[in-house]
Design an enzyme around this catalytic site. Structure first.
Site, PDB file in Angstrom:
ATOM      1  N   THR A   9       1.070  -1.003  -0.210  1.00  0.00           N
ATOM      2  CA  THR A   9      -0.326   0.134  -0.226  1.00  0.00           C
ATOM      3  C   THR A   9       0.520   1.312  -0.166  1.00  0.00           C
ATOM      4  OG1 THR A   9      -1.788   0.992   0.998  1.00  0.00           O
ATOM      5  CG2 THR A   9      -0.148   0.576   2.890  1.00  0.00           C
ATOM      6  N   GLU A  38      -3.596  -1.536 -10.587  1.00  0.00           N
ATOM      7  CA  GLU A  38      -4.821  -1.082 -10.154  1.00  0.00           C
ATOM      8  C   GLU A  38      -5.836  -1.328 -11.123  1.00  0.00           C
ATOM      9  OE1 GLU A  38      -5.542   1.115  -7.850  1.00  0.00           O
ATOM     10  OE2 GLU A  38      -4.122   1.242  -6.969  1.00  0.00           O
ATOM     11  N   ASP A  67      -8.777  -3.186  -0.365  1.00  0.00           N
ATOM     12  CA  ASP A  67      -9.271  -2.657  -1.231  1.00  0.00           C
ATOM     13  C   ASP A  67      -9.966  -1.870  -0.230  1.00  0.00           C
ATOM     14  OD1 ASP A  67      -8.754  -0.978  -4.015  1.00  0.00           O
ATOM     15  OD2 ASP A  67     -11.037  -1.676  -4.699  1.00  0.00           O
ATOM     16  N   PHE A 142      -7.447   9.593   7.881  1.00  0.00           N
ATOM     17  CA  PHE A 142      -7.515  10.601   6.677  1.00  0.00           C
ATOM     18  C   PHE A 142      -8.502   9.936   6.150  1.00  0.00           C
ATOM     19  CE2 PHE A 142      -6.977   5.559   6.843  1.00  0.00           C
ATOM     20  CZ  PHE A 142      -7.524   5.531   5.157  1.00  0.00           C
ATOM     21  N   LYS A 165     -11.768   3.792  15.817  1.00  0.00           N
ATOM     22  CA  LYS A 165     -12.736   3.716  14.087  1.00  0.00           C
ATOM     23  C   LYS A 165     -11.223   2.004  14.410  1.00  0.00           C
ATOM     24  CE  LYS A 165     -10.765   5.078   9.840  1.00  0.00           C
ATOM     25  NZ  LYS A 165     -10.072   5.731   9.081  1.00  0.00           N
ATOM     26  N   ARG A 171     -12.451  -1.563   7.645  1.00  0.00           N
ATOM     27  CA  ARG A 171     -10.524  -1.730   7.280  1.00  0.00           C
ATOM     28  C   ARG A 171     -10.600  -2.924   9.266  1.00  0.00           C
ATOM     29  NH1 ARG A 171      -8.834   2.698   6.063  1.00  0.00           N
ATOM     30  NH2 ARG A 171      -8.639   1.624   4.512  1.00  0.00           N
TER      31      ARG A 171
HETATM   32  P1  ITT Z   1      -3.623   1.695  -1.620  1.00  0.00           P
HETATM   33  O1  ITT Z   1      -3.995   1.350  -2.843  1.00  0.00           O
HETATM   34  O2  ITT Z   1      -2.084   2.711  -2.316  1.00  0.00           O
HETATM   35  O3  ITT Z   1      -3.460   0.697  -0.363  1.00  0.00           O
HETATM   36  P2  ITT Z   1      -5.632   3.843  -1.706  1.00  0.00           P
HETATM   37  O4  ITT Z   1      -5.391   4.507  -0.865  1.00  0.00           O
HETATM   38  O5  ITT Z   1      -5.337   4.192  -3.311  1.00  0.00           O
HETATM   39  O6  ITT Z   1      -4.148   3.551  -0.918  1.00  0.00           O
HETATM   40  P3  ITT Z   1      -7.863   2.568  -1.990  1.00  0.00           P
HETATM   41  O7  ITT Z   1      -7.423   2.289  -3.657  1.00  0.00           O
HETATM   42  O8  ITT Z   1      -8.437   1.676  -1.110  1.00  0.00           O
HETATM   43  O9  ITT Z   1      -6.181   2.539  -1.752  1.00  0.00           O
HETATM   44  O10 ITT Z   1      -8.493   3.826  -2.414  1.00  0.00           O
HETATM   45  C1  ITT Z   1      -9.539   4.006  -0.419  1.00  0.00           C
HETATM   46  C2  ITT Z   1     -10.236   5.308  -0.993  1.00  0.00           C
HETATM   47  O11 ITT Z   1     -10.705   5.586  -0.027  1.00  0.00           O
HETATM   48  C3  ITT Z   1      -9.518   5.823  -0.234  1.00  0.00           C
HETATM   49  O12 ITT Z   1      -8.087   7.189  -0.539  1.00  0.00           O
HETATM   50  C4  ITT Z   1      -9.763   7.119   1.121  1.00  0.00           C
HETATM   51  O13 ITT Z   1      -9.604   8.201   0.293  1.00  0.00           O
HETATM   52  C5  ITT Z   1     -10.838   5.992   1.325  1.00  0.00           C
HETATM   53  N1  ITT Z   1     -11.442   5.762   2.342  1.00  0.00           N
HETATM   54  C6  ITT Z   1     -10.926   3.885   2.952  1.00  0.00           C
HETATM   55  N2  ITT Z   1     -11.017   4.025   4.052  1.00  0.00           N
HETATM   56  C7  ITT Z   1     -10.960   5.240   4.083  1.00  0.00           C
HETATM   57  C8  ITT Z   1     -11.375   5.284   5.790  1.00  0.00           C
HETATM   58  O14 ITT Z   1     -10.932   4.479   6.853  1.00  0.00           O
HETATM   59  N3  ITT Z   1     -11.431   6.559   5.955  1.00  0.00           N
HETATM   60  C9  ITT Z   1     -11.008   7.559   5.065  1.00  0.00           C
HETATM   61  N4  ITT Z   1     -11.036   7.457   4.366  1.00  0.00           N
HETATM   62  C10 ITT Z   1     -11.372   5.509   3.243  1.00  0.00           C
END
Ligand code: ITT
Length: 188
Positions: A9, A38, A67, A142, A165, A171
């Site tokens: 990640t 991706e 994801d 985040f 959380k 997650r």
């Molecule tokens: P990797 O693919 O490198 O793991 P990413 O941030 O691109 O990182 P994802 O493709 O899973 O990960 O994107 C999920 C998005 O959804 C993430 O960037 C956040 O904007 C949102 N998201 C997912 N889980 C979240 C959480 O626990 N809290 C807040 N936003 C979340």
């Protein structure tokens, strides 16, 4: 017995949360900087599993790819699997604008964690539902944390912080399932 897995990640927040949860199961998480596939799909499970297979072919060590996405009822599940892109493009203000006038502010965060190791492929999922706040609140976490209020609470994830959380998030639930499954297996 302590185990170690790689988490592929680029998202530091994800890494910290996964670490915190898997620590409860004696599993250490190391961040892997592999090239990450991706694929485009409506299924988080498929996206995570295909990325994990490609990463395993490169790294040849037990690893996980997660994801996740935010599925908003009034937007028929958007941004869902495209959450990362939506966050980078329209961001929180854009999502709030799309919900102006919406009667239903319900939404769920969903996560799929794909684990790949020698002769093993498993996917674990987790979900938390709640609603989208009217304005961003809080500074922890985040992504969409400042606008997500989990069911049973009146504060956002960004206000509640990692203690809450990590008990109830999508997650945390998915990684806890992985942790439970790993602890039932023989040591690798
Ligand atoms: P990797 O693919 O490198 O793991 P990413 O941030 O691109 O990182 P994802 O493709 O899973 O990960 O994107 C999920 C998005 O959804 C993430 O960037 C956040 O904007 C949102 N998201 C997912 N889980 C979240 C959480 O626990 N809290 C807040 N936003 C979340």
């Amino acid at each position: 017995m302590a185990r170690r897995i790689l988490l592929v990640t680029g998202n530091r927040g994800k890494l910290e949360e996964a670490r915190e949860v898997l620590r409860e199961y004696g599993v250490e998480v190391e961040q892997a900087q592999a090239w990450k596939l991706e694929v485009q799909s409506e299924s988080l499970e498929e996206i995570a599993l295909r990325a994990a297979r490609v990463a395993y072919a490169q790294l040849r060590r037990p690893l996980a790819v997660e994801d996740a996405g935010l599925f908003i009822n009034a937007l028929n599940g958007f941004p869902g699997p495209y959450s990362s892109y939506a966050y980078k493009t329209i961001g929180i203000p854009g999502v709030l604008r799309l919900l102006e006038g919406a009667a239903d502010r319900g939404a769920c965060f969903k996560a799929a964690v794909a684990y790949v190791a020698p002769l093993v492929e498993r996917v674990f999922t987790g979900e938390v539902c709640g609603s989208i706040a009217r304005e961003p609140r809080g500074s922890q976490g985040f992504g969409f944390d400042p606008i997500f209020v989990p069911e049973g609470y009146s504060s956002t994830f960004a206000e509640l912080g990692p203690g809450v959380k990590n008990r109830i998030s999508h997650r945390a639930r998915a990684f806890r399932r992985l942790g439970e499954w790993l602890s039932r297996r023989d040591p690798l």
